[in-house]
Design a protein around this motif. Structure first.
Motif, PDB file in Angstrom:
ATOM      1  N   ARG A   1      39.353  39.195  46.046  1.00  0.00           N
ATOM      2  CA  ARG A   1      38.453  38.368  45.244  1.00  0.00           C
ATOM      3  C   ARG A   1      38.508  36.893  45.625  1.00  0.00           C
ATOM      4  NH1 ARG A   1      40.031  40.178  39.295  1.00  0.00           N
ATOM      5  NH2 ARG A   1      42.077  40.299  40.327  1.00  0.00           N
ATOM      6  N   SER A   2      39.568  36.472  46.283  1.00  0.00           N
ATOM      7  CA  SER A   2      39.650  35.065  46.688  1.00  0.00           C
ATOM      8  C   SER A   2      38.987  34.818  48.043  1.00  0.00           C
ATOM      9  CB  SER A   2      41.117  34.625  46.760  1.00  0.00           C
ATOM     10  OG  SER A   2      41.810  35.366  47.748  1.00  0.00           O
TER      11      SER A   2
ATOM     12  N   ARG B   1      35.718  34.614  50.209  1.00  0.00           N
ATOM     13  CA  ARG B   1      34.284  34.425  50.038  1.00  0.00           C
ATOM     14  C   ARG B   1      33.574  34.687  51.360  1.00  0.00           C
ATOM     15  NH1 ARG B   1      35.466  34.944  45.610  1.00  0.00           N
ATOM     16  NH2 ARG B   1      35.140  33.572  43.820  1.00  0.00           N
TER      17      ARG B   1
ATOM     18  N   ALA C   1      38.858  30.872  49.181  1.00  0.00           N
ATOM     19  CA  ALA C   1      38.534  30.024  48.035  1.00  0.00           C
ATOM     20  C   ALA C   1      39.580  30.170  46.943  1.00  0.00           C
ATOM     21  CB  ALA C   1      37.150  30.382  47.484  1.00  0.00           C
ATOM     22  N   ASP C   2      39.766  29.091  46.200  1.00  0.00           N
ATOM     23  CA  ASP C   2      40.626  29.189  45.027  1.00  0.00           C
ATOM     24  C   ASP C   2      39.959  30.115  44.022  1.00  0.00           C
ATOM     25  OD1 ASP C   2      42.458  27.414  46.065  1.00  0.00           O
ATOM     26  OD2 ASP C   2      41.472  25.664  45.183  1.00  0.00           O
ATOM     27  N   TYR C   3      40.703  31.064  43.551  1.00  0.00           N
ATOM     28  CA  TYR C   3      40.116  32.026  42.627  1.00  0.00           C
ATOM     29  C   TYR C   3      41.073  32.237  41.463  1.00  0.00           C
ATOM     30  CZ  TYR C   3      38.217  36.319  40.670  1.00  0.00           C
ATOM     31  OH  TYR C   3      37.706  37.249  39.815  1.00  0.00           O
ATOM     32  N   THR C   4      40.593  31.949  40.267  1.00  0.00           N
ATOM     33  CA  THR C   4      41.387  32.164  39.068  1.00  0.00           C
ATOM     34  C   THR C   4      40.639  33.140  38.162  1.00  0.00           C
ATOM     35  OG1 THR C   4      42.243  29.900  39.184  1.00  0.00           O
ATOM     36  CG2 THR C   4      42.522  31.081  37.093  1.00  0.00           C
ATOM     37  N   PRO C   5      41.045  34.390  38.152  1.00  0.00           N
ATOM     38  CA  PRO C   5      40.330  35.368  37.325  1.00  0.00           C
ATOM     39  C   PRO C   5      40.502  35.078  35.845  1.00  0.00           C
ATOM     40  CG  PRO C   5      42.349  36.327  38.203  1.00  0.00           C
ATOM     41  CD  PRO C   5      42.189  34.988  38.862  1.00  0.00           C
TER      42      PRO C   5
ATOM     43  N   GLU D   1      38.682  39.639  33.387  1.00  0.00           N
ATOM     44  CA  GLU D   1      38.706  40.197  34.736  1.00  0.00           C
ATOM     45  C   GLU D   1      40.059  40.813  35.046  1.00  0.00           C
ATOM     46  OE1 GLU D   1      35.711  37.546  37.441  1.00  0.00           O
ATOM     47  OE2 GLU D   1      37.531  36.586  36.714  1.00  0.00           O
TER      48      GLU D   1
ATOM     49  N   SER E   1      34.555  39.935  45.346  1.00  0.00           N
ATOM     50  CA  SER E   1      33.675  39.110  44.527  1.00  0.00           C
ATOM     51  C   SER E   1      32.530  38.577  45.382  1.00  0.00           C
ATOM     52  CB  SER E   1      34.455  37.935  43.913  1.00  0.00           C
ATOM     53  OG  SER E   1      33.622  37.117  43.132  1.00  0.00           O
TER      54      SER E   1
ATOM     55  N   ASP F   1      32.922  45.290  43.023  1.00  0.00           N
ATOM     56  CA  ASP F   1      32.890  43.962  42.419  1.00  0.00           C
ATOM     57  C   ASP F   1      32.899  44.205  40.914  1.00  0.00           C
ATOM     58  OD1 ASP F   1      32.033  41.554  41.204  1.00  0.00           O
ATOM     59  OD2 ASP F   1      31.025  40.929  43.046  1.00  0.00           O
TER      60      ASP F   1
END
Length: 285
Positions: free
Chosen positions: A16-17, A19, A64-68, A72, A110, A138
């Motif tokens: 998910r992080s 892109r 990318a920075d990803y914070t669920p 989620e 994602s 997703d």
């Protein structure tokens, strides 16, 4: 569905992080095909790519920075439990038949993802790639399942995973490979009919999983089977075609009618046996 105390699978790959972005060449029809097939749940992406959906220059990869969100994270936890439960069920079934079950990997992504079957966007919906034996999802799809397709409930969500794992079982058994070999040897209408039988069998395998999981681990709660049956009914080709284009073309069906999808999920759930999911040998779907 009683899932919170269930085992978590170790076969989950979180992308998910990552892109990805890319442009499809060949015109807007490719995007339409991807979006429509995504609504149907999990057709082999290679079929889409072979029909002309290609991406120019390859996808661009960015970290990318990803914070669920908490929601989620809970969904990711949920699909891990469902995956583990399918692992336990199909391991038992394969072992009883004198075979070994190779567990698939579930990939969380994602927006877009690169699989061994090609580059796919979230619009494709959840899918199974036989080339790398991975299920891709997703998690935002579950929002669409609830709000756009009218299929709420945690067991409707579990049905989605079980259906895709059903395609993995077909791959292990050589069923999907035999169908792939038929492409180009029969006309498109006949090939579509074979695709319908493949998808209905995956629905039956999803019902079979529900049967075994409940008998061995008592996962079902009141209303769970109704949620799965409702989901199966909401994604029939006839219903989706009527909604999207205002008319129905049975010769273009690739997943089966609502009634057929409900029937075969129920068949798997009630029978709980692989041999009762022989859609290819059935005279009446």
């Amino acid at each position: 569905m009683r899932w919170r105390d269930g085992r978590r699978s170790s076969n989950v790959e979180d992308r998910r992080s990552v892109r990805l972005s890319g442009k499809m060449k060949g015109g807007g029809i490719g995007i339409v095909i991807l979006a429509l097939i995504g609504m149907y749940f999990g057709i082999d992406p290679r079929i889409i790519l072979e029909q002309g959906a290609q991406f120019s220059g390859g996808p661009t990869v960015e970290q990318a920075d990803y914070t669920p969100t908490a929601a989620e994270n809970e969904l990711a936890d949920f699909v891990s439990v469902v995956l583990a439960d399918t692992e336990d069920t199909w391991t038992q079934i394969f072992t009883a038949g004198g075979q070994s079950y190779e567990k698939p990997t579930l990939v969380l992504f994602s927006g877009a993802v690169q699989s061994a079957c090609g580059f796919a966007q979230a619009a494709t919906g959840p899918f199974y790639c036989p080339a790398d034996r991975k299920v891709y999802i997703d998690l935002s799809f579950y929002r669409d399942l609830r709000t756009k397709l009218g299929a709420p409930g945690d067991f409707a969500q579990a049905y989605v995973i079980a259906h895709e794992v059903g395609h993995h079982v077909q791959n292990l058994l050589g069923i999907s490979g035999k169908l792939q070999q038929m492409q180009g040897r029969v006309n498109q209408v006949e090939y579509n009919r074979l695709l319908v039988r493949l998808e209905l069998q995956a629905d039956c395998f999803a019902g079979l999983w529900a049967n075994h999981a409940d008998r061995t681990r008592q996962i079902l709660e009141a209303g769970d089977i109704d949620e799965a049956i409702n989901a199966a009914g909401m994604i029939g080709d006839d219903r989706l075609q009527q909604q999207s284009q205002g008319y129905i073309r049975p010769d273009s069906f690739t997943h089966g009618s609502s009634a057929q999808r409900v029937r075969w999920f129920r068949q798997g759930y009630q029978a709980g046996r692989v041999d009762r999911c022989d859609t290819f040998g059935a005279d009446d779907l």
